[in-house]
Design a protein around this motif. Structure first.
Motif, mmCIF file in Angstrom:
data_model
loop_
_atom_site.group_PDB
_atom_site.id
_atom_site.type_symbol
_atom_site.label_atom_id
_atom_site.label_comp_id
_atom_site.label_asym_id
_atom_site.label_seq_id
_atom_site.Cartn_x
_atom_site.Cartn_y
_atom_site.Cartn_z
ATOM 1 N N UNK A 1 0.812 -1.212 0.000
ATOM 2 C CA UNK A 1 0.000 0.000 0.000
ATOM 3 C C UNK A 1 0.846 1.264 0.000
ATOM 4 N N UNK A 2 2.064 1.205 0.508
ATOM 5 C CA UNK A 2 2.883 2.420 0.600
ATOM 6 C C UNK A 2 3.161 3.024 -0.767
ATOM 7 N N UNK A 3 3.615 2.224 -1.708
ATOM 8 C CA UNK A 3 3.876 2.766 -3.046
ATOM 9 C C UNK A 3 2.587 3.164 -3.752
ATOM 10 N N UNK A 4 1.493 2.466 -3.471
ATOM 11 C CA UNK A 4 0.215 2.842 -4.079
ATOM 12 C C UNK A 4 -0.297 4.161 -3.517
ATOM 13 N N UNK A 5 -0.032 4.426 -2.247
ATOM 14 C CA UNK A 5 -0.366 5.737 -1.674
ATOM 15 C C UNK A 5 0.455 6.819 -2.369
ATOM 16 N N UNK A 6 1.751 6.596 -2.509
ATOM 17 C CA UNK A 6 2.616 7.569 -3.182
ATOM 18 C C UNK A 6 2.141 7.778 -4.619
ATOM 19 N N UNK A 7 1.836 6.688 -5.322
ATOM 20 C CA UNK A 7 1.314 6.800 -6.690
ATOM 21 C C UNK A 7 0.054 7.659 -6.735
ATOM 22 N N UNK A 8 -0.850 7.443 -5.789
ATOM 23 C CA UNK A 8 -2.107 8.184 -5.766
ATOM 24 C C UNK A 8 -1.882 9.669 -5.508
ATOM 25 N N UNK A 9 -0.918 10.001 -4.661
ATOM 26 C CA UNK A 9 -0.588 11.413 -4.433
ATOM 27 C C UNK A 9 0.005 12.011 -5.710
ATOM 28 N N UNK A 10 0.857 11.268 -6.410
ATOM 29 C CA UNK A 10 1.360 11.727 -7.708
ATOM 30 C C UNK A 10 0.206 11.983 -8.675
ATOM 31 N N UNK B 1 0.909 7.797 8.081
ATOM 32 C CA UNK B 1 1.758 8.191 9.209
ATOM 33 C C UNK B 1 3.203 7.770 8.976
ATOM 34 N N UNK B 2 3.407 6.566 8.454
ATOM 35 C CA UNK B 2 4.760 6.080 8.204
ATOM 36 C C UNK B 2 5.452 6.916 7.125
ATOM 37 N N UNK B 3 4.733 7.215 6.049
ATOM 38 C CA UNK B 3 5.314 8.007 4.965
ATOM 39 C C UNK B 3 5.616 9.437 5.406
ATOM 40 N N UNK C 1 6.305 10.237 8.667
ATOM 41 C CA UNK C 1 7.437 10.081 9.589
ATOM 42 C C UNK C 1 8.764 9.915 8.851
ATOM 43 N N UNK C 2 8.730 9.259 7.703
ATOM 44 C CA UNK C 2 9.948 9.017 6.923
ATOM 45 C C UNK C 2 10.300 10.178 5.990
ATOM 46 N N UNK C 3 9.442 11.209 5.962
ATOM 47 C CA UNK C 3 9.748 12.375 5.136
ATOM 48 C C UNK C 3 9.439 12.209 3.659
ATOM 49 N N UNK C 4 8.601 11.213 3.306
ATOM 50 C CA UNK C 4 8.193 11.012 1.918
ATOM 51 C C UNK C 4 7.001 11.910 1.600
ATOM 52 N N UNK C 5 6.113 12.064 2.559
ATOM 53 C CA UNK C 5 4.945 12.950 2.454
ATOM 54 C C UNK C 5 4.992 13.961 3.579
ATOM 55 N N UNK C 6 4.308 15.088 3.356
ATOM 56 C CA UNK C 6 4.101 16.041 4.442
ATOM 57 C C UNK C 6 2.614 16.338 4.545
ATOM 58 N N UNK C 7 2.173 16.555 5.785
ATOM 59 C CA UNK C 7 0.777 16.912 6.042
ATOM 60 C C UNK C 7 0.664 18.420 6.064
ATOM 61 N N UNK C 8 -0.349 18.949 5.354
ATOM 62 C CA UNK C 8 -0.615 20.380 5.357
ATOM 63 C C UNK C 8 -2.080 20.586 5.728
ATOM 64 N N UNK C 9 -2.334 21.433 6.714
ATOM 65 C CA UNK C 9 -3.735 21.646 7.120
ATOM 66 C C UNK C 9 -4.509 22.389 6.025
ATOM 67 N N UNK C 10 -5.767 21.968 5.831
ATOM 68 C CA UNK C 10 -6.651 22.701 4.928
ATOM 69 C C UNK C 10 -7.948 23.100 5.617
#
Length: 163
Positions: A24-33, A58-60, A62-71
């Motif tokens: 699921x991790x790479x599929x999450x990254x793919x979906x954000x792309x 949360x893992x992505x 924590x690892x600095x692959x994604x960042x959370x931004x409030x909307x």
């Protein structure tokens, strides 16, 4: 998940798989792309359970692959954006997609087509536009429904939910 200790090996691939090796991790990254940024969009696109998606996000983060931004402040809601580290995964996703298209083809053709935003060309084997010769990065590209998705009346990837 793999263990964090590599007493018998020194392996960059194993360390990388600790972050993005779970399905699921790479599929999450793919979906954000592909443009999904909000939790509900990601859940809908992936067909994933809330608990699994929460864990992967949360893992992505924590690892600095994604960042959370409030909307939204009330209630607090966040969008997920790729960091520079996350954007460096686009060649990995691109080559995995090409490998899957070659070795596990859909009868109708590729599910998605990757196109250079600047001229409509496509990435070649060296991640250069086959039309204009520009060296391509993820932000230079758009992903369009390919023949397989079009034949099935789909516009976004849909993956059956399993954990």
């Amino acid at each position: 998940m793999l263990g964090r200790e590599y007493d018998t090996q020194l392996c960059s691939i194993a360390r990388s798989l600790e972050v993005v090796g779970e399905r699921w991790s790479l599929l999450v990254v793919r979906s954000v792309f592909l443009g999904a940024r909000r939790f509900d969009e990601l859940q809908e696109m992936l067909g994933i359970t809330r608990s699994v998606l929460t864990t992967r996000l949360n893992r992505l983060v924590d690892e600095g692959v994604l960042e959370r931004r409030p909307y939204s402040q009330r209630p607090p809601r966040y969008e997920y954006h790729l960091t520079p580290k996350g954007r460096q995964l686009w060649p990995v996703l691109h080559y995995l997609m090409r490998w899957g298209d070659e070795h596990y083809p859909e009868p109708e053709g590729s599910p998605r087509v990757i196109e250079h935003r600047g001229c409509g060309g496509h990435p070649d084997d060296h991640l250069t536009c086959d039309r204009c010769g520009t060296r391509l990065e993820g932000r230079d590209l758009r992903s369009l429904p390919g023949p397989a998705m079009t034949a099935r009346g789909l516009t976004t990837p849909r993956i059956p939910a399993t954990s």
